[in-house]
Design an enzyme around this catalytic site. Structure first.
Site, short mmCIF file in Angstrom:
data_model
loop_
_atom_site.label_atom_id
_atom_site.label_comp_id
_atom_site.label_asym_id
_atom_site.label_seq_id
_atom_site.Cartn_x
_atom_site.Cartn_y
_atom_site.Cartn_z
N SER A 1 0.84 -1.19 0.00
CA SER A 1 0.00 0.00 0.00
C SER A 1 0.88 1.23 0.00
O SER A 1 2.00 1.22 0.52
CB SER A 1 -0.89 -0.01 1.24
OG SER A 1 -1.48 1.26 1.46
N SER A 2 0.36 2.32 -0.53
CA SER A 2 1.12 3.56 -0.53
C SER A 2 1.28 4.14 0.87
O SER A 2 2.09 5.05 1.07
CB SER A 2 0.42 4.60 -1.44
OG SER A 2 -0.89 4.85 -0.99
N CYS A 3 0.56 3.60 1.85
CA CYS A 3 0.69 4.11 3.22
C CYS A 3 2.01 3.69 3.86
O CYS A 3 2.32 4.11 4.97
CB CYS A 3 -0.47 3.66 4.08
SG CYS A 3 -0.43 1.92 4.54
N TYR B 1 -0.88 -0.73 10.08
CA TYR B 1 -1.05 -1.39 8.78
C TYR B 1 0.20 -1.19 7.92
O TYR B 1 0.66 -2.13 7.26
CB TYR B 1 -2.27 -0.80 8.08
CG TYR B 1 -2.57 -1.38 6.72
CD1 TYR B 1 -3.11 -2.65 6.60
CD2 TYR B 1 -2.33 -0.65 5.55
CE1 TYR B 1 -3.40 -3.19 5.35
CE2 TYR B 1 -2.62 -1.17 4.31
CZ TYR B 1 -3.15 -2.44 4.20
OH TYR B 1 -3.43 -2.97 2.97
N LYS C 1 2.87 -4.02 6.17
CA LYS C 1 3.19 -4.08 4.74
C LYS C 1 4.69 -3.89 4.50
O LYS C 1 5.26 -4.50 3.58
CB LYS C 1 2.37 -3.04 3.98
CG LYS C 1 0.89 -3.35 3.93
CD LYS C 1 0.63 -4.70 3.27
CE LYS C 1 -0.83 -5.05 3.16
NZ LYS C 1 -1.05 -6.37 2.51
N HIS D 1 -13.04 2.62 2.85
CA HIS D 1 -12.16 3.66 2.38
C HIS D 1 -12.98 4.85 1.85
O HIS D 1 -14.20 4.79 1.76
CB HIS D 1 -11.23 3.12 1.29
CG HIS D 1 -10.14 2.26 1.82
ND1 HIS D 1 -10.06 0.90 1.56
CD2 HIS D 1 -9.07 2.55 2.61
CE1 HIS D 1 -8.99 0.40 2.16
NE2 HIS D 1 -8.38 1.37 2.81
#
Length: 335
Positions: A129-131, A158, A162, A201
């Site tokens: 994920s871009s997070c 989270y 990842k 989301h």
């Protein structure tokens, strides 16, 4: 800022020789096949003529149960595993359930990768994920920004899970010389999304809230935050297309970004959804609620240089997603 209506460029023909070619006889396991991304990947694989697509449901296979995952993977011996399974949610869910987000996601990816190693699976695609990137990373965010600053606190659990997955992919490549890869998508939306009123989301949350305001003839809809944060969105079918592309054309240890290259403010996103839904009321912004990261746009140059770009303009994708919502309102996930 890019156009609100998305990028209408077509995928150029890649000049790279494939590193792997999907064949009708290729056995592909899609973990999370009933989810937003996994179901899109299954559709793309079918379009490619892949005959054997292993897609166990969560009731058939609990990915947090190590012994069950080992038994399934070693019995079915897939040639490719696409890990599209994760415990996911928006700002509220991430901030409220950080222990579950950290524990469940680490268990899922560790179990899948260890089982794939046991079954000698040579091609594994881990989706992050871009997070994973710092809250104040340079924009657009290059892959090299990983672990160069503090994470956004509302989804750090989270993100850490990842990041661990990225490192596990690298470790398997180093130790076992396997062709495992990691892809980091931007914010994904599309048919089959989770429309839960609290744990979804931003795109499905706004679609549901604005639709219900129209249905109930409410004069206004209140949206969390100031509306000023900039976000990038990628249609789920485009991500699935990118995953197939990366299976066949990418074999490097470094993770690779997958984005749309376009960004939009939350206020403009909400305005577009208002237009798609046909709502005539007012949008209000609750500035007492958190905004999250102020801006998050991925540097998509590496995958573009390989020969892939997205196809679906934002408004078109939102319209298709809303139509799916209408068609499945009585049965969709998050009812």
């Amino acid at each position: 800022m890019g156009s609100l209506f998305g990028d209408t460029r077509k995928n150029p023909m890649s000049t790279l020789a494939p590193v792997f070619t999907l064949q009708p006889h290729t056995r592909v396991m899609v973990a999370g096949a009933r989810g937003l991304v996994g179901s899109a990947v299954v559709r793309k694989l079918r379009e490619r003529g892949v005959d054997t697509i292993l897609q166990p449901t969560s009731t058939e296979l609990d990915l947090t149960q190590r012994d069950a995952v080992f038994s399934y993977v070693t019995t079915h011996t897939p040639d490719v595993v696409v890990d599209a399974a994760a415990k996911v949610g928006g700002i509220h869910a991430n901030a409220t359930y950080p222990a579950q987000f950290l524990s469940d996601n680490i268990q899922i990816q560790v179990n899948l990768m260890d089982a794939a190693a046991e079954a000698d699976v040579d091609k594994f695609v881990f989706l992050g994920s871009s997070c994973i990137y710092p809250k104040f990373a340079p924009q657009p965010i290059p892959e090299s920004s990983l672990m160069t600053g503090d994470l956004e606190p509302t989804n750090s659990a989270y993100a850490v899970a990842k990041i661990a997955g990225i490192e596990q992919v690298k470790a398997h490549r180093t130790q076992y010389n396997r062709s495992w890869i990691s892809a980091m998508p931007t914010n994904i939306y599309g048919p089959g999304d989770n429309f839960h009123p609290e744990n979804s989301h931003v795109v499905p949350a706004l679609i549901r809230r604005i639709h219900e305001a129209k249905r109930d003839q409410l004069p206004a809809v209140t949206i969390w935050g100031s509306g000023t944060p900039l976000r990038e969105f990628l249609y789920s079918e485009d991500l699935a297309d990118a995953i197939i592309f990366l299976i066949e054309h990418y074999d490097q240890a470094d993770h690779i970004n997958v984005g749309s290259g376009q960004e939009v403010s939350i206020a403009d996103l909400a305005g577009t959804i208002v237009d798609v839904v046909g709502y005539e009321g007012e949008l209000l912004f609750d500035t007492s609620k958190p905004d999250g990261t102020p801006r998050k746009l991925l540097d998509n140059s590496r995958i573009e240089q390989l020969g892939w770009t997205p196809k679906t303009p934002l408004r078109d994708g939102l319209a298709t997603t809303y139509q799916w919502f209408l068609d499945n309102e009585d049965t969709f996930r998050g009812k």
